[in-house]
Write an enzyme that holds these catalytic residues in place. Structure first.
Site, PDB file in Angstrom:
ATOM      1  CE  LYS A  54       8.901 -23.593   8.221  1.00 21.85           C
ATOM      2  NZ  LYS A  54      10.017 -22.731   7.867  1.00 21.85           N
ATOM      3  CD  GLN A  98      12.945 -21.229   9.514  1.00 20.34           C
ATOM      4  OE1 GLN A  98      12.338 -22.248   9.205  1.00 20.34           O
ATOM      5  NE2 GLN A  98      12.418 -20.028   9.382  1.00 20.34           N
ATOM      6  CG  ASP A 121      11.581 -22.260   1.921  1.00 21.69           C
ATOM      7  OD1 ASP A 121      10.359 -22.284   2.174  1.00 21.69           O
ATOM      8  OD2 ASP A 121      12.456 -22.015   2.771  1.00 21.69           O
TER       9      ASP A 121
END
Ligand code: NAD
Length: 296
Positions: A54, A98, A121
């Site tokens: 990422k 994460q 997200d």
């Protein structure tokens, strides 16, 4: 193989190119560089690989990448304090924590402490509610990537019969909402669904997000259907470790009209959509026009 291959790798490269162009424009015309902060708690090897990837791709499209690596035993208070700091940092437009988090941390509490407009997200309860009511939201990256590929292949999805196999909060449920938003007739199948083969056989669009290697055989697929395989399963075959999807690719490709491979299908689209969400969040934060085609 009769089916058209939907090349997620090439599509993701195109999305990254569009993001990079928009980032360049934001820098040149507005003096703004979008920034993505990624928080990793602990040393889960798969998470480390994702976070590295990422960060690398964020920099490649011209955005700022801020990585925060915390010890596995970080307290909830310390993690929430960091998120609060990032929420209040104007140079950070997207925040991603994460998952999975170490067991002593409350995942829902942590995700819901991210400012919804920076929740790239799309897991914050506000974004889930906005998506569910058809309002502008941050959309979870994996289903957004699937939707982009479906729209690209079909143009309009209106009136199509779609079956989503799997009801997780990160893939199945938001995928179903997106398909509904595009006027599909949507069925969500799951581990308790009766007669799954018959349910799948009705579908013009099948999205498989189960996490069971090759569980959908070709004879479940309606002739000409579009198959989007979200599954990523590592199995041993012929003495080698290989990645396979939730769909038996070889037999499904004989019947489908179009199909995504694993690897090289949905997988690469997920990070591309994370970058797209970050540039969208940056535009919204600055009351600027959003990039076209990169949101739901
Ligand atoms: P999950 O375990 O949270 O959910 C799986 C779902 O499958 C559940 O809702 C369950 O009801 C359903 N299910 C289980 N057994 C079933 C059966 N026999 N028949 C029908 N339904 C069944 O998984 P998830 O997080 O949604 O991920 C699903 C898969 O997608 C995994 O392989 C994961 O690795 C992959 N994934 C890929 C990406 C990507 O970027 N490509 C992103 C997220 C997840």
């Amino acid at each position: 193989m009769a089916a058209t291959l939907i090349d997620g790798k090439a599509f993701a490269a195109k999305v990254r190119g569009q993001v990079a162009e928009h980032v360049a424009r934001l820098k040149e015309q507005n003096g703004i560089t979008p920034g993505l902060a990624v928080v990793l708690v602990g040393e889960d090897p798969a998470s480390q690989v994702y976070v590295r990837s990422k960060g690398k791709q964020t920099v490649e499209v011209g955005m700022n990448s801020y990585e925060h690596k915390l010890e596995a035993d970080t307290s909830e208070a310390d993690l929430l304090a960091l998120i609060d700091q990032l929420n209040n940092d104007a140079s950070v437009h997207g925040i991603l924590v994460q998952l999975p988090l170490p067991k002593h941390l409350d995942e829902d509490l942590v995700i819901n402490s991210i400012a919804p407009e920076k929740d790239v997200d799309g897991f914050h309860i506000s974004n889930v509610g906005l998506l569910g009511t058809g309002q502008k939201s941050m959309v979870p990256c994996t289903p957004l990537g699937c939707l982009m590929m479906l729209r690209d292949h079909h143009g309009s999805l209106s009136g199509m019969d779609a079956v989503v196999i799997g009801r997780s909060n990160i893939v199945g449920k938001p995928m179903a909402q997106l398909l509904l938003g595009d006027s599909c007739t949507v069925t969500i199948a799951h581990s308790r669904t009766k007669d799954l083969p018959d349910v799948v056989r009705r579908a013009d669009i099948v999205v498989a997000a189960v996490g069971r290697p090759e569980m959908v055989p070709g004879d479940w697929i309606k002739e000409g259907a579009t198959v989007i395989d979200v599954g990523i399963n590592r199995i041993e075959r012929g003495g080698k470790n290989v990645l396979v999807g939730d769909v038996d690719f070889a037999s499904a490709a004989e019947r489908a009209g179009a199909i995504t491979p694993v690897p090289g299908g949905v997988g690469p689209m997920t990070i591309a959509c994370l970058l797209a969400n970050t540039v969208t969040a940056c535009c919204r934060a600055n009351n600027l026009a959003e990039p076209e085609g990169l949101t739901a």
